[in-house]
Design a protein around this motif. Structure first.
Motif, PDB file in Angstrom:
ATOM      1  N   TRP A  32       0.890  -1.371   0.008  1.00  0.00           N
ATOM      2  CA  TRP A  32       0.200  -0.461  -0.052  1.00  0.00           C
ATOM      3  C   TRP A  32       0.893   0.696   0.002  1.00  0.00           C
ATOM      4  CZ3 TRP A  32      -4.930  -0.696  -1.388  1.00  0.00           C
ATOM      5  CH2 TRP A  32      -5.505  -1.772  -1.320  1.00  0.00           C
ATOM      6  N   GLY A  33       2.465   1.107   0.326  1.00  0.00           N
ATOM      7  CA  GLY A  33       2.851   2.147   0.647  1.00  0.00           C
ATOM      8  C   GLY A  33       3.941   1.917   0.049  1.00  0.00           C
ATOM      9  N   PRO A  34       5.529   2.738   0.550  1.00  0.00           N
ATOM     10  CA  PRO A  34       6.797   2.872   0.252  1.00  0.00           C
ATOM     11  C   PRO A  34       6.912   1.272   1.078  1.00  0.00           C
ATOM     12  CG  PRO A  34       6.594   4.397   2.094  1.00  0.00           C
ATOM     13  CD  PRO A  34       5.219   3.496   2.041  1.00  0.00           C
ATOM     14  N   THR A  35       8.122   0.797   0.008  1.00  0.00           N
ATOM     15  CA  THR A  35       8.668  -0.450   0.001  1.00  0.00           C
ATOM     16  C   THR A  35      10.048  -0.577   0.329  1.00  0.00           C
ATOM     17  OG1 THR A  35       8.034  -1.459  -1.715  1.00  0.00           O
ATOM     18  CG2 THR A  35       7.069  -2.005  -0.077  1.00  0.00           C
ATOM     19  N   ARG A  36      10.864  -1.265   1.067  1.00  0.00           N
ATOM     20  CA  ARG A  36      11.961  -1.087   1.128  1.00  0.00           C
ATOM     21  C   ARG A  36      13.225  -3.374   0.786  1.00  0.00           C
ATOM     22  NH1 ARG A  36      16.325   1.666   5.119  1.00  0.00           N
ATOM     23  NH2 ARG A  36      18.310   0.727   4.273  1.00  0.00           N
ATOM     24  N   PHE A  37      13.700  -3.166  -0.185  1.00  0.00           N
ATOM     25  CA  PHE A  37      14.856  -4.281   0.347  1.00  0.00           C
ATOM     26  C   PHE A  37      16.640  -4.064  -0.343  1.00  0.00           C
ATOM     27  CE2 PHE A  37      10.580  -4.338  -2.116  1.00  0.00           C
ATOM     28  CZ  PHE A  37      10.904  -6.481  -2.496  1.00  0.00           C
ATOM     29  N   ARG A  38      16.572  -4.425   0.735  1.00  0.00           N
ATOM     30  CA  ARG A  38      18.095  -4.426   0.955  1.00  0.00           C
ATOM     31  C   ARG A  38      19.212  -5.610   1.388  1.00  0.00           C
ATOM     32  NH1 ARG A  38      22.610  -3.589   4.482  1.00  0.00           N
ATOM     33  NH2 ARG A  38      20.939  -4.260   6.884  1.00  0.00           N
ATOM     34  N   CYS A  39      19.715  -5.632   0.407  1.00  0.00           N
ATOM     35  CA  CYS A  39      20.674  -7.209   0.705  1.00  0.00           C
ATOM     36  C   CYS A  39      22.154  -6.920   2.269  1.00  0.00           C
ATOM     37  CB  CYS A  39      21.256  -7.529  -0.322  1.00  0.00           C
ATOM     38  SG  CYS A  39      22.209  -9.268  -0.145  1.00  0.00           S
ATOM     39  N   PRO A  40      21.813  -7.317   3.165  1.00  0.00           N
ATOM     40  CA  PRO A  40      22.374  -7.755   3.995  1.00  0.00           C
ATOM     41  C   PRO A  40      23.710  -8.375   3.408  1.00  0.00           C
ATOM     42  CG  PRO A  40      21.306  -9.137   5.190  1.00  0.00           C
ATOM     43  CD  PRO A  40      20.598  -8.728   3.296  1.00  0.00           C
ATOM     44  N   GLY A  41      24.496  -9.267   2.981  1.00  0.00           N
ATOM     45  CA  GLY A  41      25.057  -9.655   2.488  1.00  0.00           C
ATOM     46  C   GLY A  41      25.307 -10.593   3.316  1.00  0.00           C
ATOM     47  N   PRO A  42      26.819 -11.846   3.214  1.00  0.00           N
ATOM     48  CA  PRO A  42      28.031 -10.664   2.475  1.00  0.00           C
ATOM     49  C   PRO A  42      27.802 -11.905   1.297  1.00  0.00           C
ATOM     50  CG  PRO A  42      28.645 -13.100   4.357  1.00  0.00           C
ATOM     51  CD  PRO A  42      27.167 -12.264   4.235  1.00  0.00           C
ATOM     52  N   GLU A  43      26.644 -12.460   1.113  1.00  0.00           N
ATOM     53  CA  GLU A  43      26.854 -13.206  -0.193  1.00  0.00           C
ATOM     54  C   GLU A  43      24.817 -12.049  -1.218  1.00  0.00           C
ATOM     55  OE1 GLU A  43      23.854 -16.937   0.431  1.00  0.00           O
ATOM     56  OE2 GLU A  43      26.073 -17.207   0.573  1.00  0.00           O
ATOM     57  N   ALA A  44      25.074 -12.035  -2.296  1.00  0.00           N
ATOM     58  CA  ALA A  44      23.855 -12.079  -3.076  1.00  0.00           C
ATOM     59  C   ALA A  44      22.511 -12.671  -2.725  1.00  0.00           C
ATOM     60  CB  ALA A  44      24.923 -12.397  -4.631  1.00  0.00           C
TER      61      ALA A  44
END
Length: 190
Positions: A168-180
């Motif tokens: 419904w609103g903002p989203t965020r995708f983050r890869c914390p690592g250490p791998e893809a």
């Protein structure tokens, strides 16, 4: 002599007209009263025994609250059942470390699509809003880890986890690592 393609379009149009009437719970008599088209003509059109004229389609579109273009787009050719790897569009945002493969691209006759996403370690992508409010998403982590924030809630996902939500609103995708992170994203229109 009619072509097989024209016959196929008429068959899909007939099925769609029958679906529209059924969705509203109307009988053929109800639709005849509302449209001014005879019950027998409507019945024959819904069974693809006749191809409705532009005038009849215009009356039906008025009753169903759509333009003729909308109705006809709903019955365009069926999407290909198999989408070969070579036909899957890949888009890369080198700046953010995001790669998107459209595994099963959108089609006007379908509500869902399947996307493969890959984020490099440390990649962080924010979207200020969904393209369609209430968009349904299923995010299945195939490799690595991913943090997804939606409606101010951060979800930490590992390989095998699946997050299901409506956006419904903002989203965020983050890869914390250490791998893809590699994930499958199923998108379903509301």
């Amino acid at each position: 002599m009619r072509s097989e393609l024209a016959d196929a379009v008429d068959a899909r149009l007939a099925a769609r007209l029958a679906e529209l009437r059924a969705e509203r719970g109307w009988s053929l008599d109800d639709l005849a009263d509302r449209s001014g088209v005879s019950r027998s003509t409507l019945s024959r059109a819904e069974r693809a025994e006749i191809s409705p004229t532009a005038s009849i389609l215009n009356r039906l579109c008025g009753v169903y609250g759509r333009t003729m273009s909308q109705l006809l787009s709903e019955v365009e050719a069926e999407p290909a059942q198999v989408v070969r790897t070579a036909d899957q569009t890949v888009w890369e945002d080198a700046d953010s470390g995001f790669v998107r493969r459209s595994v099963s691209p959108p089609h006007s006759g379908l509500r869902g699509e399947l996307v493969e996403g890959r984020l490099a370690p440390g990649a962080d992508i924010a979207y200020d809003r969904p393209p369609v409010p209430g968009l349904e998403q299923h995010i299945w982590i195939l490799e690595g880890a991913l943090e997804v924030t939606a409606q101010d809630v951060r979800h930490r996902l590992a390989t095998g986890d699946c997050l299901r939500l409506r956006v419904w609103g903002p989203t965020r995708f983050r890869c914390p690592g250490p791998e893809a992170a590699r994930y499958a994203l199923v998108v379903v229109l509301p």
